[in-house]
Every structure is written in C-alpha cells, then in structure tokens.
Design an enzyme around this catalytic site. Structure first.
Site, PDB file in Angstrom:
ATOM      1  N   THR A  18       0.814  -1.158  -0.024  1.00 42.73           N
ATOM      2  CA  THR A  18       0.002   0.063  -0.299  1.00 42.73           C
ATOM      3  C   THR A  18       1.014   1.281  -0.247  1.00 42.73           C
ATOM      4  OG1 THR A  18      -1.775  -1.294   1.216  1.00 42.73           O
ATOM      5  CG2 THR A  18      -1.751   1.183   1.381  1.00 42.73           C
ATOM      6  N   ASP A  95      -0.279  -6.681   5.027  1.00 41.48           N
ATOM      7  CA  ASP A  95      -0.954  -7.618   5.156  1.00 41.48           C
ATOM      8  C   ASP A  95      -0.163  -8.848   5.885  1.00 41.48           C
ATOM      9  OD1 ASP A  95      -3.198  -6.529   4.214  1.00 41.48           O
ATOM     10  OD2 ASP A  95      -3.395  -7.567   2.100  1.00 41.48           O
TER      11      ASP A  95
END
Length: 331
Positions: A18, A95
């Site tokens: 991200t 994640d």
C-alpha cells in the site's frame, strides 16, 4: 556539528504494498508502482537521521511474498550489515508484516536494527500515513538504542517486537497491536523511547533448500477431523492447529491429531491472538493436557501464523519432531 557523512548508513529495501501503491490514469484500483528511491524522495528530513541506501528489492502485494523472497532478503540484509550498514528498513504491504517481520527476526543474526514498516492509507488518499511511518522507521533503524532487540515493526509512531505484533484491523492506521506485551517503544517529536527491551529469540539458519509446506488449521464450532486426515495425504511436512482458548479442540478430533503427530510435527497454538498455550490446567477430552500427552507440541506465546513460520524454518533446516519440540519448549 554532525554532518550527513558522520551519520549511520541505513539500507532501505522496498517490496511494494500500500505504501508504494498508486493508480494510473484511467485505471481502477491502486497497485504497487513506487520503488525505494521514489518513496524516500517523498519524505522530508530523512538525512537528519542517516545516510540512506535505497534498494528496490521487490514490487508486489505482500500476500505474494514467499519464504524464498524472505530468505533472499535476509541474506541481502546480512550482506549490507557486513558492508557497513548500521540498520535496515523494509518497506512492504501490511497484510503479512506480522509474518515477514518474524521471518527476519529468526533469520537475521546480526544485532543491527531491522525495522519493517508500511502504510494503511495509500498515497492517493487524503492523509496517507506512509511518509510518517517511513520517517519513524528510519529513525529507529539508525538508532543505537534499537540494537540487539531483533526485528521491529514501526507504524503509527509505535515500535513493536516482531514476535508479538499482529494486524488487528482491516483499514485503521492504528491497525497493529502486540498481545500480551504491547508496544516496546514509541516516538514523539522524532525522539525514540523504549519502555521494554526484549531478549533475542534463538535464531534459525538461512534455509539451504526449499521450505517444506506447513498447514495452518483453525478450529471452529463443530469442526470435524476430515481436514486433519488430509494433511499428511496432501504432502504437508507439519501442521499448526489454532485451538480454542488455551489449547482445546473438539474431543472427536483427538484421535486424528494423535495419528498425525506420530508422523509429522503438530504444533498447538491458540486462535485467541494473545497468551500462552496452557500445559497443565484442564483434563477433559480435547484439553491441552490430553493433546500434549498424545504428542502435540505447545507453541508457547506464538500465535498460529508465527508458530507456522518457526516450524517451517526448522523443517527447512532438517529438524525432526524431537528437535522441533526442544525449540518450542523455549518459546
């Protein structure tokens, strides 16, 4: 006056995620596009702390990272330390940070700080947290106070030990928590403060070959034994069971677990996300006492994903059931 040339060298490895994700005009969704140099260029004042060596290592979603990627990363970090780097920052998707940071905690033996960071809000959104997280990570990696603590995770101005940290929210900038210890430190006005100093866990050598597959099975209400019976048949070299509470499973799954534990290591963790596996409290069928007596190996304070990491790396180095049991006994 301290010059940039006098400041410690920090290698910054970008893996994607991200923090490095943007979108091209006319496309839907963001994907990892930015490399280490681009990420560093977007953060002011980093040379206040260190000389920086950007390394574009990977550019991928963190869910696509493999043990091979992380073994190669650990080896490269070790090489940079031998060449004079004082610390390393790994920038990746959030994640799998709780897993990748623990791999580095086990594989990087040097005392130099290894700091993993990322972002919850991508650069196309208002208030992206990536630049602040990267600045904080560089500050920690450049500090002598962080030496000898193992791999650390730095987000939201908090410093977490890799062995404890977990992602606990899908989107909040405060997604990372450490149970049961809490953060080991924090930053304020670029000042680093440590409240706790953790001892290094015993390391694991870099895998000499492929890392064998290890299954992770979470117990749920009414779970049967069909998946347990398939673990060996599908070629898994080990199993981690995320049990109820302090180490409990449905009573009817115990025979299948006992049969499997006689052939491959079966590690007993908890699905709760915090606390040690019990070893001598309950005595009902499916309790931790019965499971340990039938050959399952308690995971100590490690949650399921981290227990799977340790078991996988031990098996990659040729450990048998007895050696696995010995290592987990110290967790």
């Amino acid at each position: 006056m301290v010059t940039v040339q006098d400041r410690p060298l920090v290698a910054v490895f970008s893996l994607g995620g991200t923090i490095a994700s943007t979108n091209a005009r006319g496309t839907d969704g963001v994907t990892p596009r930015l490399g280490a140099e681009e990420l560093l260029a977007g953060v002011p004042g980093l040379d206040d702390f260190a000389k920086l060596e950007p390394v574009a290592f990977r550019r991928t979603a963190s869910g696509d990272l493999t043990f091979d990627d992380l073994a190669a990363l650990a080896a490269e970090i070790g090489a940079r330390f031998e060449a004079g780097a004082a610390g390393a920052v790994v920038v990746q998707g959030t994640d799998t940070i709780e897993e990748t940071s623990f791999v580095l905690d086990l594989l990087v033996s040097a005392p130099n700080p290894v700091v993993v960071t990322g972002a919850m809000r991508n650069p196309t959104l208002a208030g992206p947290d990536g630049p602040a997280n990267l600045r904080a990570a560089v500050r920690v990696a450049a500090s002598s106070e962080a030496r000898g603590l193992g791999a650390l995770v730095v987000l939201n101005d908090e410093v977490h030990a890799a062995r404890f940290v977990a992602k606990t929210h899908t989107s909040s900038p405060a997604a990372f928590r450490s149970a049961p210890a809490g953060p080991v430190g924090w930053l304020v006005e670029d000042r680093l403060r440590f409240a706790v100093r953790t001892e290094r866990l015993p390391g694991v050598p870099l895998p000499a070959g492929p890392v064998p597959p290890v299954a992770l099975l979470t117990m749920s209400l009414g779970e049967g034994d069909r998946l347990i019976g398939q673990v060996g048949a599908l070629g898994y070299a080990g199993l981690v069971v995320e049990s109820f509470g302090g180490g409990h499973v449905p009573s009817w799954t115990v025979p299948a677990l006992e049969r499997l534990a006689a052939t491959i290591p079966v590690v007993l963790a908890s699905r709760t996300g915090g606390g040690d596996i019990l070893q001598a409290t309950y005595g009902f069928p499916g309790s931790e006492r019965e499971l340990i007596a039938r050959g399952l190996i308690p995971a100590g304070f490690l949650n399921g994903p981290k227990a799977r990491i340790l078991l996988s790396l031990l098996l990659a180095n040729g450990a048998g059931i007895d050696e696995v049991r010995t290592v987990f006994a110290d967790i």
